[in-house]
Design a protein around this motif. Structure first.
Motif, PDB file in Angstrom:
ATOM      1  N   ALA A 113       0.831  -1.208   0.000  1.00 49.73           N
ATOM      2  CA  ALA A 113       0.000   0.000   0.000  1.00 49.73           C
ATOM      3  C   ALA A 113       0.864   1.256   0.000  1.00 49.73           C
ATOM      4  N   LEU A 114       1.901   1.261   0.829  1.00 52.47           N
ATOM      5  CA  LEU A 114       2.776   2.434   0.903  1.00 52.47           C
ATOM      6  C   LEU A 114       3.560   2.616  -0.391  1.00 52.47           C
ATOM      7  N   TYR A 115       3.949   1.507  -1.003  1.00 53.87           N
ATOM      8  CA  TYR A 115       4.647   1.587  -2.289  1.00 53.87           C
ATOM      9  C   TYR A 115       3.730   2.177  -3.359  1.00 53.87           C
ATOM     10  N   GLN A 116       2.465   1.747  -3.358  1.00 47.70           N
ATOM     11  CA  GLN A 116       1.499   2.264  -4.320  1.00 47.70           C
ATOM     12  C   GLN A 116       1.194   3.742  -4.080  1.00 47.70           C
ATOM     13  N   LEU A 117       1.280   4.176  -2.832  1.00 46.42           N
ATOM     14  CA  LEU A 117       1.051   5.583  -2.499  1.00 46.42           C
ATOM     15  C   LEU A 117       2.258   6.459  -2.803  1.00 46.42           C
ATOM     16  N   ARG A 118       3.322   5.829  -3.298  1.00 45.98           N
ATOM     17  CA  ARG A 118       4.531   6.544  -3.731  1.00 45.98           C
ATOM     18  C   ARG A 118       5.212   7.305  -2.588  1.00 45.98           C
ATOM     19  N   VAL A 119       5.202   6.712  -1.388  1.00 40.31           N
ATOM     20  CA  VAL A 119       5.951   7.348  -0.298  1.00 40.31           C
ATOM     21  C   VAL A 119       7.423   7.405  -0.677  1.00 40.31           C
ATOM     22  N   GLY A 121       9.913   6.894   1.330  1.00 35.95           N
ATOM     23  CA  GLY A 121      10.677   5.899   2.078  1.00 35.95           C
ATOM     24  C   GLY A 121       9.825   5.305   3.183  1.00 35.95           C
ATOM     25  N   ILE A 122      10.336   4.250   3.812  1.00 38.37           N
ATOM     26  CA  ILE A 122       9.580   3.539   4.851  1.00 38.37           C
ATOM     27  C   ILE A 122      10.484   3.253   6.050  1.00 38.37           C
ATOM     28  N   ILE A 123       9.933   3.430   7.250  1.00 36.94           N
ATOM     29  CA  ILE A 123      10.566   2.985   8.494  1.00 36.94           C
ATOM     30  C   ILE A 123       9.732   1.812   9.000  1.00 36.94           C
ATOM     31  N   GLY A 141      14.464   0.820  -5.573  1.00 33.42           N
ATOM     32  CA  GLY A 141      14.792   2.223  -5.307  1.00 33.42           C
ATOM     33  C   GLY A 141      14.053   2.857  -4.155  1.00 33.42           C
ATOM     34  N   LEU A 142      13.303   2.069  -3.364  1.00 33.24           N
ATOM     35  CA  LEU A 142      12.579   2.621  -2.224  1.00 33.24           C
ATOM     36  C   LEU A 142      13.433   2.498  -0.960  1.00 33.24           C
ATOM     37  N   PRO A 143      13.878   3.601  -0.377  1.00 29.13           N
ATOM     38  CA  PRO A 143      14.671   3.523   0.854  1.00 29.13           C
ATOM     39  C   PRO A 143      13.841   2.974   2.022  1.00 29.13           C
ATOM     40  N   ILE A 144      14.392   2.023   2.748  1.00 29.98           N
ATOM     41  CA  ILE A 144      13.708   1.427   3.897  1.00 29.98           C
ATOM     42  C   ILE A 144      14.693   1.326   5.061  1.00 29.98           C
ATOM     43  N   VAL A 145      14.272   1.788   6.240  1.00 28.30           N
ATOM     44  CA  VAL A 145      15.076   1.709   7.456  1.00 28.30           C
ATOM     45  C   VAL A 145      14.354   0.828   8.467  1.00 28.30           C
ATOM     46  N   LEU A 306      16.668   7.688   7.273  1.00 26.67           N
ATOM     47  CA  LEU A 306      15.821   7.492   6.099  1.00 26.67           C
ATOM     48  C   LEU A 306      15.904   8.694   5.153  1.00 26.67           C
ATOM     49  N   LEU A 307      15.815   9.895   5.699  1.00 23.29           N
ATOM     50  CA  LEU A 307      15.858  11.081   4.841  1.00 23.29           C
ATOM     51  C   LEU A 307      17.219  11.212   4.157  1.00 23.29           C
ATOM     52  N   ASN A 308      18.281  10.793   4.841  1.00 24.08           N
ATOM     53  CA  ASN A 308      19.600  10.775   4.199  1.00 24.08           C
ATOM     54  C   ASN A 308      19.602   9.800   3.023  1.00 24.08           C
ATOM     55  N   ASN A 309      18.950   8.642   3.204  1.00 22.25           N
ATOM     56  CA  ASN A 309      18.875   7.660   2.128  1.00 22.25           C
ATOM     57  C   ASN A 309      18.006   8.159   0.969  1.00 22.25           C
ATOM     58  N   ILE A 310      16.957   8.903   1.298  1.00 22.46           N
ATOM     59  CA  ILE A 310      16.092   9.461   0.254  1.00 22.46           C
ATOM     60  C   ILE A 310      16.864  10.457  -0.602  1.00 22.46           C
ATOM     61  N   ASN A 311      17.665  11.279   0.058  1.00 20.66           N
ATOM     62  CA  ASN A 311      18.404  12.315  -0.657  1.00 20.66           C
ATOM     63  C   ASN A 311      19.695  11.815  -1.286  1.00 20.66           C
ATOM     64  N   ASN A 312      20.146  10.643  -0.837  1.00 25.40           N
ATOM     65  CA  ASN A 312      21.370  10.069  -1.416  1.00 25.40           C
ATOM     66  C   ASN A 312      21.212   8.550  -1.460  1.00 25.40           C
ATOM     67  N   LYS A 313      20.655   8.056  -2.541  1.00 24.19           N
ATOM     68  CA  LYS A 313      20.345   6.630  -2.647  1.00 24.19           C
ATOM     69  C   LYS A 313      21.575   5.775  -2.904  1.00 24.19           C
ATOM     70  N   GLU A 314      22.740   6.408  -2.949  1.00 24.30           N
ATOM     71  CA  GLU A 314      23.978   5.652  -3.137  1.00 24.30           C
ATOM     72  C   GLU A 314      24.642   5.285  -1.813  1.00 24.30           C
ATOM     73  N   LEU A 315      24.016   5.691  -0.705  1.00 22.32           N
ATOM     74  CA  LEU A 315      24.599   5.379   0.598  1.00 22.32           C
ATOM     75  C   LEU A 315      24.659   3.867   0.807  1.00 22.32           C
ATOM     76  N   GLY A 316      25.746   3.396   1.402  1.00 19.04           N
ATOM     77  CA  GLY A 316      25.905   1.971   1.665  1.00 19.04           C
ATOM     78  C   GLY A 316      25.161   1.541   2.918  1.00 19.04           C
ATOM     79  N   ARG A 317      25.399   0.297   3.326  1.00 14.46           N
ATOM     80  CA  ARG A 317      24.739  -0.261   4.505  1.00 14.46           C
ATOM     81  C   ARG A 317      25.109   0.532   5.746  1.00 14.46           C
ATOM     82  N   GLN A 318      24.108   0.861   6.538  1.00 14.92           N
ATOM     83  CA  GLN A 318      24.334   1.643   7.749  1.00 14.92           C
ATOM     84  C   GLN A 318      23.610   1.001   8.930  1.00 14.92           C
ATOM     85  N   LYS A 319      24.358   0.780  10.000  1.00 15.04           N
ATOM     86  CA  LYS A 319      23.798   0.225  11.221  1.00 15.04           C
ATOM     87  C   LYS A 319      24.166   1.145  12.376  1.00 15.04           C
TER      88      LYS A 319
END
Length: 335
Positions: A113-119, A121-123, A141-145, A306-319
């Protein structure tokens, strides 16, 4: 009443649709003051409200994120959501919240549903049963945290508490009070890394102080069926524990109810240390000592990531791991 459209504003102001669109997006460079005033009057007279969805399609951003939680009524979950919402307000983002009740099918439908709503990103606090689906959306291409639980240790972006260190320090605290028979009460941790980390912290502390791990003191609780062995039967057994260390707020509250029903007093008959704070614990006859996470900060940090991932989708794995603290109250007795 018919919905007012952009063309209606344009007709009333006697300009083109593109000119109205430029006005609404603040592009006034080549627009006369008379034109701006006519459009302003037309917008006001027609009470026109721009369509945010249509605008977002042009900008390729909806300025909206989705949040999927396991139990929206949870004490820590509600504070995490508050942290998310507060951070979003300062970043001009809106939040859509979905509750799954730990149901993998509901979780999958919420993701869709959230993907269809074009959010943007998702937490998510995942059930662990939709890892492939989450990875598919990330690949699209959907950022998810992720937050709250780490399942297989391969999550791309995740915010969690330092569970192993927190469990170690809590167990050490009980040991320094003289407790060596500490009953570790948990959900099944076979396929959940975060729960395993808590067990490892408990075992590490026992090992450090030369206390062997007794499998009989590792007891299980299930969300639907409750305790595998009743706390009363455990305390009536041979060489019973002198303390319970519970790993989840619902475990702590159910244990308290069962001990109270059996007239087993805390801390006179047994000590209790819980993971996660209890609402209004200060009003308890015997306030409970707990390991305290910082859910509000977890929410803020998850949103920031999440917002960092939205603005820079090239970011690597972050924990990101946040520390816990021990809140000492009256439920743990020195032996």
């Amino acid at each position: 009443m018919s919905k007012i459209k952009l063309i209606d504003v344009a007709n009333l102001a006697e300009v083109s649709k593109s000119t109205v669109s430029q006005y609404l997006n603040g592009r006034f460079d080549y627009m006369s003051e008379k034109t701006k005033e006519r459009i302003k009057r037309a917008v006001s007279e027609l009470n026109y409200v721009p369509n945010p969805i249509a605008r977002s399609l042009k900008l390729d951003k909806t300025k909206t994120i989705g949040v999927i939680v396991r139990d929206i009524t949870g004490f820590d979950t509600s504070r995490t959501i508050r942290g998310i919402d507060d951070y979003c307000k300062t970043s001009d983002y809106n939040v859509l919240i979905y509750n799954t009740d730990v149901d993998p099918e509901v979780e999958a439908k919420s993701l869709e549903a959230l993907y269809q709503l074009r959010v943007d990103g998702i937490i998510i606090a995942p059930t662990g049963n939709n890892t492939d689906l989450i990875n598919k959306y990330i690949a699209n291409g959907l950022p998810i945290v992720n937050f709250q639980l780490e399942h297989d240790g391969n999550e791309k972006s995740i915010i969690i508490s330092d569970y192993r260190k927190a469990a170690y320090e809590a167990t050490e605290y009980l040991i320094t009070l003289g407790h060596q028979r500490i009953c570790f009460v948990t959900q099944d941790f076979t396929n959940v890394k975060s729960r395993m980390d808590r067990y490892l912290g408990y075992a590490d502390a026992l090992s450090h102080y030369g206390i062997p791990v007794d499998d009989q003191l590792v007891q299980y609780w299930h969300r639907n069926s409750g305790f595998q062995s009743s706390p009363k039967s455990i305390l009536n057994g041979i060489n019973p524990p002198t303390a319970f260390f519970t790993q989840h707020l619902p475990i702590t509250t159910e244990l308290l109810a069962m001990l109270n029903a059996a007239n087993i007093l805390i801390p006179d008959n047994v000590s209790l240390l819980g993971f996660d704070d209890i609402p209004m614990a200060e009003f308890f006859k015997v306030p409970i000592t707990v390991v305290t996470q910082n859910p509000y900060e977890i929410g803020r940090e998850a949103t920031k990531l999440l917002l960092n991932n939205i603005n820079n989708k090239e970011l690597g794995r972050q924990k990101v791991m946040l520390p816990c603290s021990l809140t000492e109250r009256l439920s743990c007795k020195k032996l």
